[in-house]
Design a protein around this motif. Structure first.
Motif, PDB file in Angstrom:
ATOM      1  N   VAL A 198      39.394 150.369 -26.003  1.00 51.48           N
ATOM      2  CA  VAL A 198      39.735 150.526 -27.439  1.00 51.48           C
ATOM      3  C   VAL A 198      39.167 148.893 -27.851  1.00 51.48           C
ATOM      4  O   VAL A 198      38.792 148.639 -29.240  1.00 51.48           O
TER       5      VAL A 198
ATOM      6  N   PHE B 163      45.305 155.537 -38.149  1.00 53.07           N
ATOM      7  CA  PHE B 163      44.795 153.626 -36.667  1.00 53.07           C
ATOM      8  C   PHE B 163      44.209 154.888 -35.173  1.00 53.07           C
ATOM      9  O   PHE B 163      43.642 154.365 -34.917  1.00 53.07           O
ATOM     10  N   ALA B 164      45.283 156.144 -35.018  1.00 53.13           N
ATOM     11  CA  ALA B 164      44.570 156.261 -34.021  1.00 53.13           C
ATOM     12  C   ALA B 164      43.497 157.064 -33.748  1.00 53.13           C
ATOM     13  O   ALA B 164      43.120 157.889 -33.032  1.00 53.13           O
ATOM     14  N   TYR B 165      42.417 157.238 -35.404  1.00 51.70           N
ATOM     15  CA  TYR B 165      41.161 157.900 -35.218  1.00 51.70           C
ATOM     16  C   TYR B 165      40.457 157.040 -35.147  1.00 51.70           C
ATOM     17  O   TYR B 165      39.265 157.659 -34.923  1.00 51.70           O
ATOM     18  N   ILE B 166      40.632 156.023 -36.105  1.00 48.15           N
ATOM     19  CA  ILE B 166      39.552 155.581 -35.886  1.00 48.15           C
ATOM     20  C   ILE B 166      38.610 154.739 -34.374  1.00 48.15           C
ATOM     21  O   ILE B 166      39.618 154.639 -33.667  1.00 48.15           O
TER      22      ILE B 166
ATOM     23  N   VAL C 185      45.331 146.854 -31.607  1.00 48.77           N
ATOM     24  CA  VAL C 185      45.497 146.864 -30.152  1.00 48.77           C
ATOM     25  C   VAL C 185      46.238 145.902 -29.325  1.00 48.77           C
ATOM     26  O   VAL C 185      46.253 146.468 -28.282  1.00 48.77           O
TER      27      VAL C 185
ATOM     28  N   ALA D  36      37.540 154.118 -27.986  1.00 45.30           N
ATOM     29  CA  ALA D  36      37.400 153.165 -28.939  1.00 45.30           C
ATOM     30  C   ALA D  36      38.739 154.613 -29.483  1.00 45.30           C
ATOM     31  O   ALA D  36      39.821 153.739 -30.409  1.00 45.30           O
ATOM     32  N   ILE D  37      38.214 156.025 -30.106  1.00 38.86           N
ATOM     33  CA  ILE D  37      39.586 156.550 -30.371  1.00 38.86           C
ATOM     34  C   ILE D  37      41.432 156.284 -29.495  1.00 38.86           C
ATOM     35  O   ILE D  37      41.913 156.244 -30.215  1.00 38.86           O
TER      36      ILE D  37
ATOM     37  N   GLY E   3      44.404 155.143 -28.386  1.00 35.73           N
ATOM     38  CA  GLY E   3      44.729 153.599 -27.832  1.00 35.73           C
ATOM     39  C   GLY E   3      46.051 153.170 -28.618  1.00 35.73           C
ATOM     40  O   GLY E   3      46.765 154.249 -28.398  1.00 35.73           O
ATOM     41  N   ALA E   4      45.799 152.621 -29.474  1.00 37.06           N
ATOM     42  CA  ALA E   4      47.414 152.392 -30.207  1.00 37.06           C
ATOM     43  C   ALA E   4      48.215 153.368 -30.846  1.00 37.06           C
ATOM     44  O   ALA E   4      48.867 153.803 -31.262  1.00 37.06           O
ATOM     45  N   GLY E   5      47.126 154.279 -31.391  1.00 39.56           N
ATOM     46  CA  GLY E   5      47.590 154.698 -32.336  1.00 39.56           C
ATOM     47  C   GLY E   5      47.962 155.819 -32.013  1.00 39.56           C
ATOM     48  O   GLY E   5      49.414 156.542 -32.261  1.00 39.56           O
ATOM     49  N   ILE E   6      47.261 156.404 -31.217  1.00 42.64           N
ATOM     50  CA  ILE E   6      48.744 157.652 -30.689  1.00 42.64           C
ATOM     51  C   ILE E   6      49.197 156.827 -29.208  1.00 42.64           C
ATOM     52  O   ILE E   6      51.177 158.026 -29.267  1.00 42.64           O
TER      53      ILE E   6
ATOM     54  N   LEU F 233      35.495 147.864 -30.411  1.00 46.08           N
ATOM     55  CA  LEU F 233      36.248 147.765 -31.280  1.00 46.08           C
ATOM     56  C   LEU F 233      34.858 146.201 -31.723  1.00 46.08           C
ATOM     57  O   LEU F 233      33.901 146.415 -32.848  1.00 46.08           O
TER      58      LEU F 233
HETATM   59  N1  ALA Z   1      41.382 154.326 -32.520  1.00 50.07           N
HETATM   60  C1  ALA Z   1      42.499 153.320 -31.898  1.00 50.07           C
HETATM   61  C2  ALA Z   1      43.332 153.186 -31.376  1.00 50.07           C
HETATM   62  O1  ALA Z   1      43.861 154.189 -31.412  1.00 50.07           O
HETATM   63  C3  ALA Z   1      42.004 152.315 -32.482  1.00 50.07           C
HETATM   64  O2  ALA Z   1      43.666 152.292 -30.938  1.00 50.07           O
END
Ligand code: ALA
Length: 489
Positions: A339, A246-249, A126, A42-43, A45-48, A343
Protein backbone atom coordinates in the motif's frame (compact mmCIF):
# COMPACT_ATOMS: atom_id res chain seq x y z
CA UNK A 1 -2.71 39.72 -15.23
CA UNK A 2 -2.64 35.99 -15.71
CA UNK A 3 -5.96 34.19 -15.62
CA UNK A 4 -6.54 31.97 -12.56
CA UNK A 5 -9.00 29.85 -14.49
CA UNK A 6 -6.92 29.31 -17.61
CA UNK A 7 -7.41 25.76 -18.83
CA UNK A 8 -5.16 23.32 -20.52
CA UNK A 9 -6.74 21.98 -23.72
CA UNK A 10 -7.28 18.23 -23.88
CA UNK A 11 -4.92 18.19 -26.86
CA UNK A 12 -2.21 19.83 -24.74
CA UNK A 13 -2.81 17.36 -21.90
CA UNK A 14 -2.45 14.44 -24.28
CA UNK A 15 0.57 15.95 -25.99
CA UNK A 16 2.31 16.13 -22.63
CA UNK A 17 2.04 12.38 -22.37
CA UNK A 18 3.37 11.87 -25.87
CA UNK A 19 7.00 12.17 -25.12
CA UNK A 20 7.91 15.48 -26.55
CA UNK A 21 9.59 16.49 -23.32
CA UNK A 22 12.45 14.09 -23.59
CA UNK A 23 13.76 13.26 -20.17
CA UNK A 24 10.40 14.14 -18.60
CA UNK A 25 8.71 11.02 -19.99
CA UNK A 26 7.83 7.80 -18.15
CA UNK A 27 8.04 4.30 -19.66
CA UNK A 28 4.84 2.36 -20.56
CA UNK A 29 5.37 -0.94 -18.80
CA UNK A 30 2.17 -1.83 -16.90
CA UNK A 31 -0.35 -4.39 -18.28
CA UNK A 32 -4.07 -4.45 -17.36
CA UNK A 33 -3.44 -7.21 -14.84
CA UNK A 34 -0.59 -5.25 -13.28
CA UNK A 35 -2.99 -2.33 -12.99
CA UNK A 36 -5.64 -4.40 -11.15
CA UNK A 37 -2.83 -5.61 -8.87
CA UNK A 38 -1.68 -2.03 -8.43
CA UNK A 39 -5.22 -1.11 -7.38
CA UNK A 40 -5.61 -3.98 -4.91
CA UNK A 41 -2.08 -3.32 -3.72
CA UNK A 42 -3.13 0.17 -2.71
CA UNK A 43 -6.61 -0.67 -1.48
CA UNK A 44 -6.29 -3.51 1.03
CA UNK A 45 -4.24 -2.20 3.93
CA UNK A 46 -4.57 -0.25 7.15
CA UNK A 47 -8.18 0.58 6.38
CA UNK A 48 -9.37 -2.98 6.74
CA UNK A 49 -6.78 -4.22 9.26
CA UNK A 50 -6.79 -1.19 11.60
CA UNK A 51 -9.57 1.27 10.88
CA UNK A 52 -12.41 -1.28 10.65
CA UNK A 53 -11.96 -2.05 14.32
CA UNK A 54 -11.59 1.63 15.25
CA UNK A 55 -14.81 2.52 13.41
CA UNK A 56 -16.64 -0.40 15.05
CA UNK A 57 -15.33 0.42 18.54
CA UNK A 58 -15.86 4.18 18.46
CA UNK A 59 -18.58 4.89 15.93
CA UNK A 60 -20.73 2.17 14.46
CA UNK A 61 -20.45 -1.15 16.35
CA UNK A 62 -21.26 -4.16 14.11
CA UNK A 63 -23.04 -1.71 11.80
CA UNK A 64 -19.57 -0.88 10.49
CA UNK A 65 -20.74 -3.34 7.82
CA UNK A 66 -23.26 -0.68 6.73
CA UNK A 67 -20.49 1.93 6.88
CA UNK A 68 -18.52 -0.17 4.40
CA UNK A 69 -21.55 -0.47 2.13
CA UNK A 70 -22.12 3.30 2.21
CA UNK A 71 -18.46 4.12 1.57
CA UNK A 72 -18.37 1.47 -1.18
CA UNK A 73 -21.39 3.07 -2.90
CA UNK A 74 -19.69 6.49 -2.83
CA UNK A 75 -16.50 5.01 -4.24
CA UNK A 76 -18.46 3.13 -6.91
CA UNK A 77 -19.97 6.36 -8.25
CA UNK A 78 -16.63 8.17 -8.08
CA UNK A 79 -14.85 5.11 -9.54
CA UNK A 80 -17.08 5.16 -12.64
CA UNK A 81 -16.20 8.84 -13.11
CA UNK A 82 -12.50 8.16 -12.57
CA UNK A 83 -12.61 5.33 -15.09
CA UNK A 84 -14.17 7.57 -17.74
CA UNK A 85 -11.58 10.29 -17.23
CA UNK A 86 -8.63 7.97 -16.87
CA UNK A 87 -9.45 6.16 -20.13
CA UNK A 88 -10.11 9.41 -21.94
CA UNK A 89 -7.10 11.29 -20.59
CA UNK A 90 -4.56 8.54 -19.93
CA UNK A 91 -1.76 10.67 -18.54
CA UNK A 92 -0.21 10.73 -15.13
CA UNK A 93 -1.49 13.12 -12.50
CA UNK A 94 -4.96 11.67 -11.99
CA UNK A 95 -7.67 14.04 -10.79
CA UNK A 96 -5.26 16.95 -11.02
CA UNK A 97 -4.84 16.57 -14.78
CA UNK A 98 -8.57 16.15 -15.41
CA UNK A 99 -9.38 19.27 -13.47
CA UNK A 100 -6.76 21.27 -15.33
CA UNK A 101 -8.63 20.55 -18.55
CA UNK A 102 -12.06 21.28 -17.10
CA UNK A 103 -12.15 23.64 -14.16
CA UNK A 104 -8.95 25.58 -14.77
CA UNK A 105 -5.54 26.05 -13.21
CA UNK A 106 -6.44 27.30 -9.75
CA UNK A 107 -8.89 24.48 -9.04
CA UNK A 108 -6.44 22.02 -10.60
CA UNK A 109 -3.75 23.23 -8.25
CA UNK A 110 -6.13 22.89 -5.29
CA UNK A 111 -6.88 19.32 -6.28
CA UNK A 112 -3.20 18.52 -6.90
CA UNK A 113 -2.35 19.90 -3.50
CA UNK A 114 -5.28 18.03 -2.01
CA UNK A 115 -4.04 14.79 -3.53
CA UNK A 116 -0.90 15.19 -1.42
CA UNK A 117 -3.20 14.57 1.54
CA UNK A 118 -4.45 11.41 -0.06
CA UNK A 119 -1.17 9.88 -1.15
CA UNK A 120 1.48 11.32 1.14
CA UNK A 121 -0.58 11.27 4.32
CA UNK A 122 -2.13 7.98 3.30
CA UNK A 123 1.36 6.49 3.08
CA UNK A 124 2.20 7.98 6.48
CA UNK A 125 -0.97 6.51 8.03
CA UNK A 126 -0.17 3.06 6.75
CA UNK A 127 3.43 3.30 7.93
CA UNK A 128 2.09 3.93 11.45
CA UNK A 129 -0.18 0.89 11.12
CA UNK A 130 2.84 -1.10 9.89
CA UNK A 131 4.66 -0.14 13.06
CA UNK A 132 1.68 -1.32 15.16
CA UNK A 133 1.67 -4.78 13.56
CA UNK A 134 5.46 -5.04 13.64
CA UNK A 135 5.35 -4.45 17.35
CA UNK A 136 2.69 -7.10 17.70
CA UNK A 137 4.95 -9.55 15.85
CA UNK A 138 7.96 -8.68 17.96
CA UNK A 139 5.90 -9.26 21.11
CA UNK A 140 5.34 -12.84 19.93
CA UNK A 141 9.10 -13.31 20.22
CA UNK A 142 9.35 -11.37 23.47
CA UNK A 143 11.02 -8.32 21.89
CA UNK A 144 8.39 -5.60 22.07
CA UNK A 145 9.82 -2.16 21.32
CA UNK A 146 9.72 0.53 24.01
CA UNK A 147 6.55 2.61 23.61
CA UNK A 148 8.50 5.88 23.11
CA UNK A 149 10.29 4.62 20.00
CA UNK A 150 7.25 3.34 18.14
CA UNK A 151 4.72 6.09 18.81
CA UNK A 152 4.35 9.77 17.96
CA UNK A 153 4.84 12.47 20.65
CA UNK A 154 1.04 12.90 20.67
CA UNK A 155 0.42 9.28 21.71
CA UNK A 156 0.21 8.73 25.47
CA UNK A 157 -0.19 5.52 27.49
CA UNK A 158 -2.70 5.21 30.34
CA UNK A 159 0.30 5.67 32.68
CA UNK A 160 1.15 9.04 31.07
CA UNK A 161 4.15 7.90 28.99
CA UNK A 162 4.56 9.92 25.77
CA UNK A 163 5.93 8.65 22.48
CA UNK A 164 9.04 10.30 20.96
CA UNK A 165 9.25 9.09 17.39
CA UNK A 166 7.81 6.21 15.42
CA UNK A 167 11.02 4.55 14.23
CA UNK A 168 9.52 1.49 12.50
CA UNK A 169 7.26 3.80 10.48
CA UNK A 170 10.30 5.77 9.35
CA UNK A 171 12.19 2.59 8.56
CA UNK A 172 9.57 1.20 6.19
CA UNK A 173 9.20 4.55 4.43
CA UNK A 174 12.93 4.74 3.75
CA UNK A 175 13.10 1.14 2.52
CA UNK A 176 10.21 1.53 0.10
CA UNK A 177 11.41 4.85 -1.23
CA UNK A 178 14.67 3.11 -2.21
CA UNK A 179 12.67 0.43 -4.03
CA UNK A 180 10.66 3.05 -5.90
CA UNK A 181 13.74 4.91 -6.98
CA UNK A 182 15.07 1.70 -8.44
CA UNK A 183 12.14 1.47 -10.90
CA UNK A 184 8.43 0.92 -11.61
CA UNK A 185 8.81 -2.45 -13.32
CA UNK A 186 10.55 -4.03 -10.35
CA UNK A 187 8.09 -2.38 -7.95
CA UNK A 188 5.12 -3.77 -9.91
CA UNK A 189 6.45 -7.34 -9.72
CA UNK A 190 7.02 -7.15 -5.96
CA UNK A 191 3.58 -5.61 -5.65
CA UNK A 192 1.85 -8.45 -7.54
CA UNK A 193 3.40 -11.08 -5.28
CA UNK A 194 2.34 -9.19 -2.16
CA UNK A 195 -1.20 -8.70 -3.47
CA UNK A 196 -1.60 -12.50 -3.77
CA UNK A 197 -0.43 -12.99 -0.17
CA UNK A 198 -2.77 -10.26 1.03
CA UNK A 199 -5.82 -11.68 -0.73
CA UNK A 200 -5.03 -15.14 0.63
CA UNK A 201 -4.87 -13.88 4.19
CA UNK A 202 -8.11 -11.89 3.98
CA UNK A 203 -9.91 -14.91 2.53
CA UNK A 204 -8.45 -17.23 5.18
CA UNK A 205 -9.55 -14.92 7.99
CA UNK A 206 -13.07 -14.77 6.57
CA UNK A 207 -13.29 -18.54 6.05
CA UNK A 208 -11.84 -19.56 9.43
CA UNK A 209 -13.37 -16.70 11.42
CA UNK A 210 -16.84 -17.53 10.08
CA UNK A 211 -16.93 -20.56 12.41
CA UNK A 212 -16.12 -18.43 15.46
CA UNK A 213 -18.78 -15.76 14.96
CA UNK A 214 -20.80 -15.38 18.16
CA UNK A 215 -24.29 -14.18 17.16
CA UNK A 216 -24.59 -12.22 20.45
CA UNK A 217 -21.77 -9.94 19.31
CA UNK A 218 -23.98 -8.76 16.48
CA UNK A 219 -26.84 -7.76 18.79
CA UNK A 220 -27.82 -4.96 18.61
CA UNK A 221 -26.45 -4.59 15.11
CA UNK A 222 -26.83 -0.79 15.22
CA UNK A 223 -26.00 0.17 18.85
CA UNK A 224 -28.00 3.05 20.27
CA UNK A 225 -26.59 6.55 19.79
CA UNK A 226 -24.90 7.85 22.95
CA UNK A 227 -26.18 11.39 22.46
CA UNK A 228 -23.18 12.67 20.50
CA UNK A 229 -23.17 12.89 16.70
CA UNK A 230 -21.17 10.03 15.22
CA UNK A 231 -21.12 8.01 18.41
CA UNK A 232 -23.18 4.95 17.39
CA UNK A 233 -26.69 4.94 15.95
CA UNK A 234 -27.15 5.98 12.33
CA UNK A 235 -24.94 9.06 12.67
CA UNK A 236 -22.27 6.62 13.86
CA UNK A 237 -22.74 4.62 10.66
CA UNK A 238 -22.13 7.82 8.66
CA UNK A 239 -19.09 8.79 10.73
CA UNK A 240 -17.88 5.19 10.50
CA UNK A 241 -18.18 5.40 6.71
CA UNK A 242 -15.82 8.38 6.79
CA UNK A 243 -13.37 6.34 8.88
CA UNK A 244 -13.45 3.14 6.84
CA UNK A 245 -13.49 5.11 3.61
CA UNK A 246 -9.73 5.00 4.08
CA UNK A 247 -9.93 1.30 3.24
CA UNK A 248 -11.09 2.10 -0.30
CA UNK A 249 -8.47 4.70 -1.05
CA UNK A 250 -6.14 3.51 -3.72
CA UNK A 251 -8.34 2.43 -6.60
CA UNK A 252 -7.82 5.89 -8.00
CA UNK A 253 -4.06 5.49 -7.60
CA UNK A 254 -4.35 3.29 -10.68
CA UNK A 255 -5.16 6.40 -12.67
CA UNK A 256 -1.97 8.13 -11.57
CA UNK A 257 -0.06 5.44 -13.45
CA UNK A 258 -2.03 5.94 -16.66
CA UNK A 259 1.02 7.24 -18.43
CA UNK A 260 2.83 4.02 -17.64
CA UNK A 261 0.01 1.71 -18.80
CA UNK A 262 0.60 -0.32 -21.96
CA UNK A 263 -3.03 0.02 -23.06
CA UNK A 264 -4.62 2.72 -20.89
CA UNK A 265 -7.99 2.78 -22.70
CA UNK A 266 -8.68 -0.79 -21.64
CA UNK A 267 -6.48 -0.95 -18.57
CA UNK A 268 -7.82 2.06 -16.72
CA UNK A 269 -11.47 0.98 -16.34
CA UNK A 270 -10.37 -2.57 -15.61
CA UNK A 271 -7.83 -1.53 -13.04
CA UNK A 272 -10.09 0.93 -11.26
CA UNK A 273 -13.44 -0.85 -11.27
CA UNK A 274 -12.08 -4.41 -11.04
CA UNK A 275 -10.05 -3.72 -7.92
CA UNK A 276 -12.90 -1.74 -6.36
CA UNK A 277 -15.51 -4.48 -6.80
CA UNK A 278 -13.23 -7.23 -5.46
CA UNK A 279 -12.35 -5.19 -2.39
CA UNK A 280 -15.91 -4.10 -1.59
CA UNK A 281 -17.13 -7.69 -1.41
CA UNK A 282 -14.17 -8.71 0.75
CA UNK A 283 -14.64 -5.77 3.14
CA UNK A 284 -18.28 -6.47 3.79
CA UNK A 285 -17.53 -10.09 4.63
CA UNK A 286 -14.44 -9.23 6.63
CA UNK A 287 -16.11 -6.60 8.83
CA UNK A 288 -19.06 -8.89 9.50
CA UNK A 289 -16.73 -11.69 10.64
CA UNK A 290 -14.46 -9.41 12.70
CA UNK A 291 -17.33 -7.87 14.69
CA UNK A 292 -18.87 -11.31 15.08
CA UNK A 293 -15.70 -12.88 16.46
CA UNK A 294 -14.91 -10.05 18.91
CA UNK A 295 -17.26 -7.62 20.63
CA UNK A 296 -16.88 -4.16 19.12
CA UNK A 297 -16.39 -2.82 22.66
CA UNK A 298 -12.91 -4.36 22.75
CA UNK A 299 -11.96 -2.14 19.81
CA UNK A 300 -12.82 1.19 21.47
CA UNK A 301 -9.87 3.57 21.94
CA UNK A 302 -9.08 2.28 25.41
CA UNK A 303 -10.08 -1.32 24.60
CA UNK A 304 -7.83 -4.37 24.77
CA UNK A 305 -7.99 -4.88 21.00
CA UNK A 306 -7.34 -1.26 20.10
CA UNK A 307 -3.99 -1.94 18.36
CA UNK A 308 -3.32 -4.70 15.80
CA UNK A 309 -7.02 -5.60 16.07
CA UNK A 310 -7.14 -8.58 13.73
CA UNK A 311 -4.25 -10.32 15.46
CA UNK A 312 -6.03 -9.60 18.77
CA UNK A 313 -9.29 -11.12 17.54
CA UNK A 314 -7.56 -14.32 16.44
CA UNK A 315 -5.39 -14.67 19.54
CA UNK A 316 -8.25 -14.12 22.00
CA UNK A 317 -11.31 -15.51 20.26
CA UNK A 318 -10.20 -18.17 17.82
CA UNK A 319 -8.66 -20.91 19.99
CA UNK A 320 -6.19 -23.18 18.23
CA UNK A 321 -5.39 -20.60 15.55
CA UNK A 322 -2.44 -18.82 17.18
CA UNK A 323 -0.38 -19.69 14.09
CA UNK A 324 -2.89 -17.82 11.97
CA UNK A 325 -2.37 -14.69 14.08
CA UNK A 326 1.37 -14.83 13.37
CA UNK A 327 0.79 -15.55 9.69
CA UNK A 328 -1.73 -12.71 9.43
CA UNK A 329 0.69 -10.33 11.08
CA UNK A 330 3.51 -11.21 8.69
CA UNK A 331 1.16 -10.96 5.69
CA UNK A 332 -0.24 -7.69 6.98
CA UNK A 333 3.27 -6.27 7.19
CA UNK A 334 3.91 -7.25 3.57
CA UNK A 335 0.46 -6.00 2.57
CA UNK A 336 0.93 -2.62 4.20
CA UNK A 337 4.25 -2.31 2.38
CA UNK A 338 2.53 -2.68 -0.98
CA UNK A 339 0.00 0.00 0.00
CA UNK A 340 2.74 2.43 0.97
CA UNK A 341 4.56 1.65 -2.26
CA UNK A 342 1.59 2.46 -4.47
CA UNK A 343 0.69 5.59 -2.52
CA UNK A 344 4.25 6.90 -2.72
CA UNK A 345 4.29 6.06 -6.41
CA UNK A 346 1.02 7.94 -6.91
CA UNK A 347 2.31 10.92 -5.00
CA UNK A 348 5.52 11.23 -6.94
CA UNK A 349 3.50 11.04 -10.19
CA UNK A 350 1.23 13.86 -9.01
CA UNK A 351 4.31 15.95 -8.16
CA UNK A 352 5.70 15.00 -11.58
CA UNK A 353 2.64 16.42 -13.31
CA UNK A 354 2.53 19.56 -11.16
CA UNK A 355 6.19 20.19 -11.86
CA UNK A 356 5.92 19.49 -15.59
CA UNK A 357 3.19 22.13 -15.71
CA UNK A 358 5.41 24.60 -13.87
CA UNK A 359 3.25 24.75 -10.74
CA UNK A 360 6.05 23.19 -8.71
CA UNK A 361 9.82 23.45 -9.18
CA UNK A 362 11.48 21.45 -11.98
CA UNK A 363 13.26 19.22 -9.52
CA UNK A 364 10.05 17.20 -9.06
CA UNK A 365 10.02 16.08 -12.70
CA UNK A 366 13.69 15.34 -13.21
CA UNK A 367 14.17 11.67 -14.00
CA UNK A 368 17.10 9.50 -13.03
CA UNK A 369 19.34 9.00 -16.08
CA UNK A 370 19.48 5.22 -15.70
CA UNK A 371 16.37 4.18 -13.76
CA UNK A 372 14.07 6.73 -15.41
CA UNK A 373 12.27 7.44 -12.12
CA UNK A 374 11.61 10.83 -10.51
CA UNK A 375 14.17 10.08 -7.82
CA UNK A 376 14.66 13.58 -6.47
CA UNK A 377 10.92 13.91 -6.05
CA UNK A 378 10.88 10.57 -4.21
CA UNK A 379 13.53 11.76 -1.79
CA UNK A 380 11.84 15.09 -1.03
CA UNK A 381 8.59 13.24 -0.59
CA UNK A 382 10.26 10.92 1.88
CA UNK A 383 11.06 13.96 4.03
CA UNK A 384 7.43 15.09 4.02
CA UNK A 385 5.88 11.67 4.61
CA UNK A 386 8.51 10.91 7.24
CA UNK A 387 7.44 13.88 9.35
CA UNK A 388 3.87 12.59 9.45
CA UNK A 389 4.78 8.90 9.82
CA UNK A 390 7.28 9.56 12.58
CA UNK A 391 5.53 12.27 14.54
CA UNK A 392 1.76 12.27 13.95
CA UNK A 393 -0.73 9.69 15.33
CA UNK A 394 -2.16 7.35 12.71
CA UNK A 395 -5.82 8.24 13.27
CA UNK A 396 -5.18 11.95 12.65
CA UNK A 397 -3.17 11.33 9.48
CA UNK A 398 -5.84 8.79 8.45
CA UNK A 399 -8.76 11.19 8.89
CA UNK A 400 -6.90 13.90 6.95
CA UNK A 401 -6.25 11.39 4.19
CA UNK A 402 -9.93 10.46 4.01
CA UNK A 403 -11.30 13.97 3.94
CA UNK A 404 -8.75 15.08 1.33
CA UNK A 405 -9.61 12.14 -0.89
CA UNK A 406 -13.35 12.64 -0.55
CA UNK A 407 -12.88 16.23 -1.64
CA UNK A 408 -10.89 15.07 -4.68
CA UNK A 409 -13.65 12.58 -5.56
CA UNK A 410 -16.26 15.33 -5.49
CA UNK A 411 -14.24 17.40 -7.96
CA UNK A 412 -13.68 14.41 -10.25
CA UNK A 413 -17.44 13.80 -10.41
CA UNK A 414 -18.01 17.47 -11.24
CA UNK A 415 -15.30 17.29 -13.93
CA UNK A 416 -17.13 14.44 -15.70
CA UNK A 417 -20.31 16.48 -15.96
CA UNK A 418 -18.44 19.52 -17.30
CA UNK A 419 -16.39 17.56 -19.83
CA UNK A 420 -19.49 15.81 -21.18
CA UNK A 421 -20.88 19.24 -22.03
CA UNK A 422 -17.70 20.98 -23.17
CA UNK A 423 -15.94 18.15 -24.99
CA UNK A 424 -18.95 16.26 -26.28
CA UNK A 425 -17.16 14.74 -29.27
CA UNK A 426 -13.94 13.60 -27.65
CA UNK A 427 -13.55 9.83 -27.94
CA UNK A 428 -14.44 8.12 -24.65
CA UNK A 429 -13.25 4.48 -24.63
CA UNK A 430 -15.19 4.06 -21.39
CA UNK A 431 -18.35 6.00 -20.56
CA UNK A 432 -19.77 6.20 -17.05
CA UNK A 433 -23.45 5.14 -17.24
CA UNK A 434 -26.40 7.44 -16.46
CA UNK A 435 -24.53 10.74 -16.54
CA UNK A 436 -25.33 13.13 -14.86
CA UNK A 437 -27.12 10.96 -12.27
CA UNK A 438 -24.03 8.87 -11.41
CA UNK A 439 -21.66 11.86 -10.88
CA UNK A 440 -24.33 13.77 -8.96
CA UNK A 441 -24.86 10.78 -6.66
CA UNK A 442 -21.07 10.60 -6.27
CA UNK A 443 -21.00 14.23 -5.20
CA UNK A 444 -23.86 13.71 -2.75
CA UNK A 445 -22.58 10.53 -1.09
CA UNK A 446 -18.97 11.78 -0.81
CA UNK A 447 -20.16 15.15 0.53
CA UNK A 448 -22.26 13.35 3.16
CA UNK A 449 -19.14 11.49 4.30
CA UNK A 450 -17.20 14.78 4.43
CA UNK A 451 -19.95 16.18 6.67
CA UNK A 452 -19.67 13.09 8.87
CA UNK A 453 -15.93 13.73 9.36
CA UNK A 454 -16.66 16.52 11.89
CA UNK A 455 -15.34 20.06 12.39
CA UNK A 456 -11.81 19.08 13.46
CA UNK A 457 -11.20 17.44 10.13
CA UNK A 458 -12.89 20.24 8.19
CA UNK A 459 -10.52 22.67 9.91
CA UNK A 460 -7.48 20.55 9.03
CA UNK A 461 -8.58 20.37 5.40
CA UNK A 462 -9.08 24.14 5.24
CA UNK A 463 -5.67 24.76 6.85
CA UNK A 464 -4.02 22.47 4.32
CA UNK A 465 -5.76 24.19 1.43
CA UNK A 466 -4.70 27.60 2.83
CA UNK A 467 -1.04 26.51 2.71
CA UNK A 468 -1.65 25.40 -0.87
CA UNK A 469 -3.01 28.84 -1.78
CA UNK A 470 0.10 30.50 -0.40
CA UNK A 471 2.34 28.24 -2.51
CA UNK A 472 0.27 28.78 -5.64
CA UNK A 473 0.19 32.55 -5.40
CA UNK A 474 3.83 32.86 -4.46
CA UNK A 475 5.20 30.32 -6.97
CA UNK A 476 2.90 28.36 -9.29
CA UNK A 477 0.96 31.24 -10.74
CA UNK A 478 4.11 32.91 -12.07
CA UNK A 479 5.92 29.79 -13.19
CA UNK A 480 2.95 28.04 -14.79
CA UNK A 481 3.94 26.71 -18.19
CA UNK A 482 0.48 27.54 -19.47
CA UNK A 483 0.85 31.15 -18.36
CA UNK A 484 4.07 31.38 -20.30
CA UNK A 485 2.78 29.93 -23.56
CA UNK A 486 -0.10 30.89 -25.81
CA UNK A 487 -1.81 27.54 -25.19
CA UNK A 488 -4.76 29.01 -23.27
CA UNK A 489 -8.18 27.93 -24.40
N1 ALA B 1 -6.79 1.75 1.26
C1 ALA B 1 -5.49 1.78 1.79
C2 ALA B 1 -5.45 1.17 3.13
O1 ALA B 1 -6.46 0.78 3.62
C3 ALA B 1 -4.95 3.16 1.80
O2 ALA B 1 -4.41 1.07 3.72
Amino acid sequence: MSNLFRKKSLAAVMADSGGEHGSHTLKRTLSSLSLVALGIGAIIGAGIFVRTAAAAGNNAGPAVVYSFILAGIGCGFAGLCYAELAAMIPVSGSAYTYTYATLGELIAWIIGWDLVLEYALGAATVSVAWSEYLNNLLHHFGWGMPFQWCHSPFDVTAAGLHGIVNLPALFILVALTCLLIKGTQESAIVNTVIVCIKLAIVLTFIAVGWHFVTPANHVPFVPENTGAFGSFGWSGVLRGAGVVFFAYIGFDAVSTAAQEAKNPQKGMPWGILGSLVICTVLYILFSWVLTGVTSYKDFANAGAGHEASVAFAIEHHMPGYGWLATLVTVAVLAGFSSVILVLLLGQSRVFFSLSRDGLMPKIFSELHPRWNTPWKSNLILLGLVGVFGGFVPGHIAGDMTSIGTLFAFVLVCVAVIILRKKNRDTHRPFRAPFVPIVPIMGVLVCSAMILGEGWENWTRLLAWLAIGFVIYFSYGRKHSRLANTAADV
